[in-house]
Design an enzyme around this catalytic site. Structure first.
Site, mmCIF file in Angstrom:
data_model
loop_
_atom_site.group_PDB
_atom_site.id
_atom_site.type_symbol
_atom_site.label_atom_id
_atom_site.label_comp_id
_atom_site.label_asym_id
_atom_site.label_seq_id
_atom_site.Cartn_x
_atom_site.Cartn_y
_atom_site.Cartn_z
ATOM 1 N N GLN A 248 54.896 46.162 49.197
ATOM 2 C CA GLN A 248 55.136 46.054 47.760
ATOM 3 C C GLN A 248 56.513 46.567 47.360
ATOM 4 O OE1 GLN A 248 52.740 44.462 45.618
ATOM 5 N NE2 GLN A 248 52.222 43.930 47.726
ATOM 6 N N GLU A 316 49.449 49.620 38.919
ATOM 7 C CA GLU A 316 49.072 48.212 38.982
ATOM 8 C C GLU A 316 48.110 47.930 40.138
ATOM 9 O OE1 GLU A 316 51.464 43.951 39.440
ATOM 10 O OE2 GLU A 316 52.436 45.828 40.017
ATOM 11 N N HIS A 317 48.496 48.321 41.345
ATOM 12 C CA HIS A 317 47.680 48.099 42.538
ATOM 13 C C HIS A 317 47.274 49.452 43.125
ATOM 14 C CE1 HIS A 317 50.674 44.671 42.614
ATOM 15 N NE2 HIS A 317 49.535 44.018 42.548
#
Length: 434
Positions: A248, A316-317
């Site tokens: 990411q 977010e993740h």
């Protein structure tokens, strides 16, 4: 008390002043000059000035025909995954009508917006998957018209992206990008009809354009740099954790990547693995600064503390690499999406698994989820009173409740029904009453 094996620099929560000013100028220009401004901006930012920005059916067919068969098969497979999950979401939303009292009918309906705009980023990374997430989901919601924009990449048509937009069901495909694309869809030009809402990720300029246009048009959410947080206990594989953190970080130099672990030894191993992996990554020019400036490794006493701290990040993740990963479903509240267990990774959500990858960042997960079918739907209500006596009782109640708030006009609407259906005297002078 959490121990930081690696700390990070803070990220700004708002767009820089120069970004905000540039975006405002572009929007004003598109608002004033329409297609002429869009064309000039396209030349300025993308060196792109075709005869028309919209692709016609023959052009689309030629582009799709030039995409390798395996790529098309993979696009269809991923879109089938996204469509199946979105259809489950749509079925979970039920229209209903209830009789709350004799003769009083209240109902709810979910109505899709008439038109949606999908922005599919290009630039360094052609985000093909964003076509699945925005267009397929809109079509499952029942949106009649989906206009989709994507920029050319270094003067070339992004064929795989166009194929994905077409296979997803886009009704109109435009090769135009950036703020000018978002503004054109939101405001409308001579050649692009306006939409009711806009969805899709983008750079800081696109995000700021959505923020400035919100109100004139609906948006999915305001997204910032991609975020990943990994929760790991002593049973986790440190190599897997390191790879997933960097997966990411490659989104951009400002993408935060955080490890929260109950094991100091594991945290140190993850740091060592990252030092070995980073120099070999083709995307190290993005992933390297992201990890250097915004990577963190935090050691906590136990998983209770790990879950509490993860909720404070509200990332977010959130990937859970623990012995019992499903425990996070009950213990956590603030996240965009959870990825449970070693067999699952955030990249699956980004690219292939079927859930939507357009998710809240910058602690937006404290108050919203990500893009889903419901974002394209307007939940509306209706009311009908079919029993005159019920209207009498509601009219009397409305009169009393409205006068407490000094809303005399509201009160009189209730009064006239009580007078008409039950003969109640009007407590005010009427010019004419039948």
């Amino acid at each position: 008390m959490p121990e930081h094996l690696k700390s990070a620099a803070p990220l700004s929560a708002s767009a820089p002043a120069d970004v905000s000013e540039t975006v405002a100028q572009i929007i004003a220009d598109v608002r004033r000059r329409g297609d002429e401004a869009v064309r000039e901006l396209s030349v300025r930012f993308d060196s792109w000035s075709p005869a028309r920005f919209r692709l016609d059916p023959d052009e689309i067919a030629d582009i799709v025909a030039g995409v390798p068969g395996q790529v098309l098969d993979d696009i269809r497979t991923v879109q089938a995954n996204v469509r199946a999950f979105a259809e489950h979401q749509r079925r979970s939303l039920r229209d209903f009508e209830v009789e709350t009292a004799p003769g009083v009918l209240l109902g709810q309906r979910s109505i899709p917006v008439a038109a949606a705009g999908a922005y599919i980023p290009g630039g360094r990374y052609p985000l093909v998957a964003s076509a699945h997430m925005t267009i397929v989901t809109a079509k499952v919601a029942g949106v009649e018209r989906v206009a989709a924009c994507t920029p050319p990449i270094r003067g070339e048509i992004p064929a795989a992206t166009v194929a994905a937009m077409h296979l997803a069901g886009a009704d109109e495909i435009y090769l135009v990008g950036g703020v000018q694309a978002v503004a054109a869809m939101a405001l409308g030009t001579e050649s692009i009809a306006p939409v009711a809402m806009i969805a899709g990720p983008g750079n800081a300029y696109v995000a700021e354009a959505k923020r400035q246009l919100f109100g004139e048009v609906g948006i999915d959410l305001l997204a910032g740099p991609t975020e990943i947080l990994v929760i790991a206990d002593e049973y986790a594989d440190p190599f897997v954790a390191a790879v997933d953190l960097l997966s990411q970080a490659e989104h951009g130099p400002d993408s935060p990547a955080v490890l929260i672990t109950t094991s100091r030894a594991l945290g140190e191993e993850v740091l060592a693995h990252i030092e070995q992996i980073l120099p070999t990554m083709p995307t190290r020019d993005f992933a390297g600064p992201a990890w250097r400036d915004h990577g963190q490794v935090i050691v906590v006493d136990d998983l209770d503390e790990a879950y509490r701290l993860a909720d404070e990040f509200a990332f977010e993740h959130v990937q859970v690499l623990t012995r019992q990963p499903r425990e996070a479903l009950e213990r956590m509240r603030d996240y965009g999406a959870l990825f449970l267990g070693e067999g699952t990774c955030v990249s699956y959500g980004d690219k292939v698994i079927g859930t939507n990858h357009t998710l809240p960042t910058r602690q937006g997960a404290r108050y919203t989820g990500g893009l889903w079918v419901g974002r394209y739907l307007k939940t509306v209500t209706y009311q009908e009173v079919v029993d005159p006596q019920a209207s009498v009782e509601l009219g009397r109640l409305c009169g009393r409740a409205s006068r407490v708030e000094l809303f005399e006009g509201h009160a009189r609407s209730g009064d006239v029904r009580a007078a008409k259906y039950a003969g109640d005297p009007l407590p005010w002078s009427a010019h004419e009453w039948r």
